[in-house]
Design a protein around this motif. Structure first.
Motif, mmCIF file in Angstrom:
data_model
loop_
_atom_site.group_PDB
_atom_site.id
_atom_site.type_symbol
_atom_site.label_atom_id
_atom_site.label_comp_id
_atom_site.label_asym_id
_atom_site.label_seq_id
_atom_site.Cartn_x
_atom_site.Cartn_y
_atom_site.Cartn_z
ATOM 1 N N ASN A 67 0.799 -1.231 0.000
ATOM 2 C CA ASN A 67 0.000 0.000 0.000
ATOM 3 C C ASN A 67 0.832 1.281 0.000
ATOM 4 O OD1 ASN A 67 -2.336 -1.588 0.202
ATOM 5 N ND2 ASN A 67 -1.945 -1.811 2.413
ATOM 6 N N LEU A 68 2.149 1.144 0.220
ATOM 7 C CA LEU A 68 2.981 2.348 0.278
ATOM 8 C C LEU A 68 3.182 2.908 -1.119
ATOM 9 C CD1 LEU A 68 5.751 1.183 2.778
ATOM 10 C CD2 LEU A 68 3.560 2.286 3.281
ATOM 11 N N LYS A 69 3.539 4.179 -1.184
ATOM 12 C CA LYS A 69 3.893 4.745 -2.499
ATOM 13 C C LYS A 69 5.118 5.632 -2.384
ATOM 14 C CE LYS A 69 0.651 8.622 -2.272
ATOM 15 N NZ LYS A 69 1.132 9.857 -2.720
ATOM 16 N N TRP A 70 5.813 5.751 -3.507
ATOM 17 C CA TRP A 70 7.005 6.592 -3.562
ATOM 18 C C TRP A 70 6.863 7.543 -4.748
ATOM 19 C CZ3 TRP A 70 10.016 7.854 0.117
ATOM 20 C CH2 TRP A 70 11.223 8.526 -0.144
ATOM 21 N N TYR A 71 7.720 8.521 -4.867
ATOM 22 C CA TYR A 71 7.641 9.517 -5.938
ATOM 23 C C TYR A 71 7.740 8.864 -7.313
ATOM 24 C CZ TYR A 71 8.371 12.806 -2.159
ATOM 25 O OH TYR A 71 8.231 13.510 -1.006
ATOM 26 N N ASP A 72 6.807 9.238 -8.194
ATOM 27 C CA ASP A 72 6.881 8.735 -9.566
ATOM 28 C C ASP A 72 7.736 9.670 -10.398
ATOM 29 O OD1 ASP A 72 5.265 6.525 -9.226
ATOM 30 O OD2 ASP A 72 3.447 7.761 -9.351
ATOM 31 N N TYR A 73 8.229 9.121 -11.491
ATOM 32 C CA TYR A 73 9.009 9.927 -12.431
ATOM 33 C C TYR A 73 8.079 10.908 -13.138
ATOM 34 C CZ TYR A 73 11.329 10.884 -16.914
ATOM 35 O OH TYR A 73 11.855 11.477 -18.020
ATOM 36 N N ASN A 74 8.374 12.187 -13.007
ATOM 37 C CA ASN A 74 7.550 13.194 -13.660
ATOM 38 C C ASN A 74 8.391 14.446 -13.878
ATOM 39 O OD1 ASN A 74 5.692 15.233 -14.305
ATOM 40 N ND2 ASN A 74 4.051 14.112 -13.253
ATOM 41 N N LEU A 75 8.805 14.633 -15.128
ATOM 42 C CA LEU A 75 9.720 15.735 -15.443
ATOM 43 C C LEU A 75 9.135 17.092 -15.081
ATOM 44 C CD1 LEU A 75 11.517 15.052 -18.826
ATOM 45 C CD2 LEU A 75 12.523 15.403 -16.575
ATOM 46 N N GLU A 76 7.826 17.279 -15.416
ATOM 47 C CA GLU A 76 7.203 18.584 -15.171
ATOM 48 C C GLU A 76 7.166 18.898 -13.682
ATOM 49 O OE1 GLU A 76 6.756 20.804 -17.442
ATOM 50 O OE2 GLU A 76 7.602 19.216 -18.703
ATOM 51 N N LYS A 77 6.722 17.871 -12.911
ATOM 52 C CA LYS A 77 6.643 18.064 -11.458
ATOM 53 C C LYS A 77 8.027 18.299 -10.863
ATOM 54 C CE LYS A 77 2.449 15.645 -10.033
ATOM 55 N NZ LYS A 77 1.964 14.462 -9.328
ATOM 56 N N ASN A 113 17.408 -0.516 10.267
ATOM 57 C CA ASN A 113 17.151 0.759 10.918
ATOM 58 C C ASN A 113 17.929 1.904 10.310
ATOM 59 O OD1 ASN A 113 15.357 0.096 12.836
ATOM 60 N ND2 ASN A 113 16.881 -0.419 14.381
ATOM 61 N N PHE A 114 19.169 1.611 10.018
ATOM 62 C CA PHE A 114 20.063 2.692 9.604
ATOM 63 C C PHE A 114 19.576 3.398 8.353
ATOM 64 C CE2 PHE A 114 21.630 -0.535 6.786
ATOM 65 C CZ PHE A 114 22.067 0.177 5.682
ATOM 66 N N VAL A 115 18.791 2.672 7.576
ATOM 67 C CA VAL A 115 18.293 3.260 6.343
ATOM 68 C C VAL A 115 17.433 4.490 6.643
ATOM 69 C CG1 VAL A 115 16.832 2.872 4.354
ATOM 70 C CG2 VAL A 115 18.336 1.069 5.174
ATOM 71 N N PHE A 116 16.699 4.363 7.737
ATOM 72 C CA PHE A 116 15.780 5.451 8.045
ATOM 73 C C PHE A 116 16.425 6.504 8.929
ATOM 74 C CE2 PHE A 116 13.091 1.680 7.399
ATOM 75 C CZ PHE A 116 12.505 2.099 6.235
ATOM 76 N N HIS A 117 17.593 6.913 8.570
ATOM 77 C CA HIS A 117 18.223 8.026 9.279
ATOM 78 C C HIS A 117 18.348 7.778 10.763
ATOM 79 C CE1 HIS A 117 17.954 10.867 5.861
ATOM 80 N NE2 HIS A 117 17.116 9.933 5.493
ATOM 81 N N LYS A 156 4.448 4.219 9.162
ATOM 82 C CA LYS A 156 4.565 5.595 9.669
ATOM 83 C C LYS A 156 5.940 6.168 9.345
ATOM 84 C CE LYS A 156 1.663 5.352 13.797
ATOM 85 N NZ LYS A 156 1.808 5.206 15.260
ATOM 86 N N LEU A 157 6.944 5.312 9.545
ATOM 87 C CA LEU A 157 8.323 5.710 9.276
ATOM 88 C C LEU A 157 8.473 6.061 7.790
ATOM 89 C CD1 LEU A 157 10.834 5.880 10.996
ATOM 90 C CD2 LEU A 157 11.305 3.501 10.513
ATOM 91 N N HIS A 158 7.854 5.231 6.953
ATOM 92 C CA HIS A 158 7.902 5.460 5.516
ATOM 93 C C HIS A 158 7.278 6.812 5.162
ATOM 94 C CE1 HIS A 158 7.689 4.573 1.212
ATOM 95 N NE2 HIS A 158 6.514 5.171 1.267
ATOM 96 N N LYS A 159 6.132 7.112 5.807
ATOM 97 C CA LYS A 159 5.427 8.359 5.538
ATOM 98 C C LYS A 159 6.344 9.551 5.858
ATOM 99 C CE LYS A 159 1.299 10.594 5.012
ATOM 100 N NZ LYS A 159 1.726 11.929 5.285
ATOM 101 N N LEU A 160 7.045 9.415 6.970
ATOM 102 C CA LEU A 160 7.953 10.476 7.391
ATOM 103 C C LEU A 160 9.079 10.673 6.366
ATOM 104 C CD1 LEU A 160 8.030 12.210 9.952
ATOM 105 C CD2 LEU A 160 9.678 10.603 10.897
ATOM 106 N N VAL A 161 9.638 9.553 5.914
ATOM 107 C CA VAL A 161 10.711 9.618 4.922
ATOM 108 C C VAL A 161 10.157 10.190 3.615
ATOM 109 C CG1 VAL A 161 12.418 8.299 3.622
ATOM 110 C CG2 VAL A 161 11.896 7.655 5.961
ATOM 111 N N TYR A 162 8.921 9.788 3.268
ATOM 112 C CA TYR A 162 8.298 10.257 2.022
ATOM 113 C C TYR A 162 8.071 11.765 2.074
ATOM 114 C CZ TYR A 162 4.931 10.853 -1.741
ATOM 115 O OH TYR A 162 4.301 11.283 -2.866
ATOM 116 N N ASP A 163 7.437 12.233 3.159
ATOM 117 C CA ASP A 163 7.130 13.668 3.257
ATOM 118 C C ASP A 163 8.389 14.513 3.211
ATOM 119 O OD1 ASP A 163 4.505 13.062 3.376
ATOM 120 O OD2 ASP A 163 4.352 13.182 5.572
#
Lengths: 297, 519
Positions: free
Chosen positions: B338-348, B429-433, B472-479
């Motif tokens: 259910n998670l999502k990450w940034y899509d490739y979008n040149l304009e954005k 863990n280390f991945v998430f700062h 939740k951790l993912h959301k934080l990294v995403y934002d």
């Protein structure tokens, strides 16, 4: 003073009447050298007008069209990131020539004066300089260049400096050996007798007679410099990506040697032809310049 | 049809029938004993001492003579190893019941005292002191107690959901206390464990030779002694193309480090089997968010949206791999569709760069320390150029990067990859700062750390609850666009078809304990 004017006029005389035109004419008579010279001229033209000649931006990647065979779109095909090989080849000639010319420049500027002084002055200066050169000579050239670039950091300037330093001993030894024979010539002795300063004797009387050998060696040295740059880039210590050089292209092609051999064959051929051309021209230069030198003595 | 032809046909049929029945007989026969298995690897291990060795291929080499308390299968399910069972009596206490009758290769007994000794050694408390991947966790134990000769009680300072996973990491392998005391700081040349093979000879940087350990405790499912092989040899061949050629010619029987290009080519070879592990390696760029311009969240978003991940997969990974939606790939139980990450979008991406207030042509510097990453880096460099971001690539030596540059914060990012395994995700863990990670984010360290610790210590290790915390951790990294996830690439394991019983463990490597050769 009179005799000094006379001696310098004497050496000029041998250069002047024959001139550049005569010299190039003789060079072109050696057919292979003419071919080599033609190739080098084309190369210089390519490197100067690279932005006009190259059909695409050499750094622009298109991963969706990676490793394509030569086609109308990409005359020499594309590399593993979909970059145009022809454009990279053309831009790569700039780096190769730049390294060749500038590193030889550094070598000549440092190595030749050292050799002239060693040969002419002799004594402790000769001993110190030549032992220094022996020390430099003792290192395997590529290893020395590799160490220098590793210490200075990867950049084209550092590659030029490293390759330049590596070639210094060859040039200073050559200059010294030539000087040793020239300094016993009567016109040099004459100049010394009338009290010409050392600098004047070195650059006015000895240098013009050593120059021919240095020119020949330079053309051969350029070939060495191009190979050295390619080797350094191949090992990944040369230029920073995405700069295209022939050595980098060769290295990038290696993993695809089985499936896409042209990736390595094209830059490999460019290096081969350039080095061959420089060597052919160098050999012919030796043939053309040597008899003239004999004429002087 | 003439008589002769008929006769020939008859003879042919008989021969075929005979051949077929012979093959069936052979196939029906169980595992064969004997033979030498030759494995090719790219790098020689940093140490032959299991508790010091770093991960990846080193772990395969040390796990032939050293074993852990807990064993695993490919999915990360826990199986009995040197411990037959274990129980968490409370979130901070774990009790191991040890296997009886196990001997170390030097003839001494494996028992609770040996386990106690080992955890003290892993924690760096036994002379000569060692530092290995398990040090930090072993140091967090309050006490290790030998309750009786075959029962060990470990008390932890705080709850740790990753503790059982820790117990099957190669760095918690049980080594012989007698051998450690005997050899002192030369122990790494004489590693002694309970494993199926004994280290016989090693030529640093080139070869490792193993011989079967006759007193090995484990039996196969029919009660036959293990291992089947007499010998095993590991050959170090750094060049992947040479390894591929060696496999084709039969110089080596197995390669567990092969890259996509070679593996895909070998699929066509009928004598070679290729196992594909989808989503094995998570490639990503940890961002040094404390260093301008990387401290600008819009700039980080622009970088994320300017990367065409499909282009990377198509050109560098021969079209095999997938676009990540977070850190954990489907190999890990922590994967969340259910998670999502940034899509490739040149304009954005261009828009984000505008919002960042930074001019076009803004530069940042990345470190690259392996050839595959160099290709990725060059492609990403070209992609970022399309939106006007200038990425400078520095080829650096990994050891120097790890020991100096990272701590000095010299770079804005580094191209790196982390294998996805059945291990507990707490290891990541280390991945998430996490504040001890490769780069720490000065703006959010406490938030990240708090969540990462929560995820690790979640009561009883309830996976669903921990997944929620990871989300939740993912959301934080995403934002905060705190990472740049690139691609999930596949892992490949290749071997000659006569190699049988190739079984992957949680870390997606195979040991040779039950391997046999059908030659």
């Amino acid at each position: 003073m009179n005799s000094e004017v006379e001696t310098s006029a004497m050496s000029d005389e041998y250069l002047a009447p024959r001139g550049l035109k005569h010299f190039v004419g003789r060079l072109l008579k050696v057919r292979l050298a003419a071919l080599g010279l033609f190739f080098i001229v084309v190369l210089i033209f390519c490197s100067i007008f690279a932005p006009v000649l190259a059909p695409r931006d050499p750094a622009a990647a298109n991963g969706y069209r990676a490793l394509e065979s030569p086609s109308r779109d990409f005359l020499l095909g594309t590399d593993y990131l979909g970059r145009d090989i022809l454009s990279r080849l053309i831009y790569g000639s700039r780096i190769s020539l730049l390294v060749a010319v500038l590193s030889i420049g550094i070598t000549v500027m440092i190595g030749v004066p050292l050799g002239l002084m060693s040969g002419y002055l002799g004594g402790w200066i000769d001993t110190v300089f030549m032992r220094l050169m022996d020390a430099l000579y003792a290192f395997p050239p590529l290893l020395l260049a590799l160490t220098l670039v590793a210490a200075l950091g990867p950049s084209i300037i550092n590659v030029i400096v490293a390759v330049g330093i590596v070639m210094i001993p060859t040039f200073s030894r050559l200059a010294r050996a030539q000087t040793l024979s020239v300094r016993e010539q009567t016109y040099v002795i004459a100049a010394r007798t009338v009290g010409s300063p050392v600098r004047r004797i070195l650059f006015r009387h000895i240098w013009p007679n050593v120059m021919a050998a240095i020119i020949v060696q330079s053309s051969l040295g350029m070939a060495v410099a191009i190979l050295a740059e390619s080797s350094l880039s191949y090992m990944g210590v040369g230029v920073r990506p995405p700069t295209a050089t022939w050595g980098v292209m060769l290295a990038e092609g290696y993993p695809h040697l089985e499936s896409n051999p042209w990736l390595s064959i094209i830059p490999g051929s460019a290096i081969f032809l350039t080095v061959l051309s420089l060597n052919l021209v160098g050999d012919a230069l030796r043939d053309v310049l040597d008899p003239r030198l004999r004429g002087v003595t | 049809m003439t008589g002769t032809k008929k006769n020939r046909l008859l003879v042919f049929t008989i021969i075929m029938a005979l051949a077929f029945s012979l093959t069936t007989v052979c196939l029906a026969k169980g595992p064969k004993y004997g033979g030498t298995l030759v494995q090719g690897f790219g790098v020689y291990p940093n140490s032959l001492d299991a508790q010091v060795a770093s991960g990846g291929s080193s772990r395969v080499m040390v796990s032939q003579y050293n074993e852990t308390l807990i064993d695993t299968d490919q999915k990360g399910n826990l199986l009995p190893g040197l411990a037959t069972s274990w129980e968490l009596t409370d979130p901070k206490t774990i009790i191991f019941h040890l296997r009886k009758g196990v001997k170390f290769q030097d003839g001494t007994d494996f028992n609770a005292e040996a386990v106690k000794f080992n955890f003290e050694r892993i924690a760096g408390k036994i002379e000569p002191k060692i530092t290995g991947p398990g040090k930090r966790t072993a140091n967090s134990f309050e006490s290790v107690e030998a309750v009786d000769p075959y029962t060990v009680k470990i008390k932890m300072k705080g709850p740790d959901a990753g503790i059982l996973s820790f117990m099957h990491g190669w760095f918690t392998a049980m080594v012989s206390p007698t051998a450690v005391k005997k050899w002192g700081d030369k122990y790494l040349f004489h590693p002694t464990g309970t494993g199926p093979f004994i280290l016989k000879k090693h030529i640093p940087g080139s070869q490792i030779l193993y011989e079967k350990f006759d007193g090995y405790w484990k039996k196969d499912k029919d009660g036959n002694a293990l291992p089947y092989l007499d010998k095993m040899k590991i050959m170090i061949i750094p060049d992947p193309a040479t390894r591929e050629a060696a496999l084709r010619s039969g110089t080596i029987d197995m390669d567990q480090e092969i890259a996509a290009k070679h593996a895909i080519r070998l699929r066509k070879n009928p004598k070679i089997e290729v196992i594909t592990i989808e989503g094995f390696l998570a490639k990503f760029l940890p961002l040094n968010t404390g260093k301008p311009p990387m401290d600008n969240v819009w700039f980080r978003k622009a970088v994320n949206m300017a990367i065409d991940r499909q282009e990377i997969i198509t050109s560098i990974y021969q079209g095999e791999g997938s676009i990540p939606n977070g850190f954990f790939s489907p190999i890990s139980w922590a994967y969340d569709p259910n998670l999502k990450w940034y899509d490739y979008n040149l304009e954005k991406a261009k828009d984000a760069l505008k919002k960042s207030g930074l001019p076009e042509g803004t530069s940042f510097k990345v470190a690259v320390y392996n050839p595959q990453a160099k290709a990725e880096a060059e492609l990403v460099q070209a992609q970022l150029k399309r939106v006007g971001i200038n990425m400078v690539i520095d080829n650096v030596d990994f050891a120097t990067f790890n020991s100096q540059y990272r701590r000095q914060g010299l770079y804005h990012a580094a191209f790196t990859g982390y294998p996805q395994t059945g291990y507990d995700p707490g290891f990541m863990n280390f991945v998430f700062h996490f504040s001890k990670g490769p780069y720490s984010d000065p703006s959010h360290p406490t938030m990240y750390d708090a969540l990462a610790i929560q995820a690790r210590s979640a009561a009883g290790g309830d996976r669903e609850k921990r997944k929620e915390i990871f989300a939740k951790l993912h959301k934080l990294v995403y934002d905060n666009a705190g990472e740049t996830y690139l691609v999930w690439t596949n892992g490949y394991r290749v071997f000659r078809s006569y190699v049988k019983n190739f079984k992957l463990k949680a870390d997606q490597f195979s040991e040779a304990t039950e391997v046999w050769l059908d030659k």
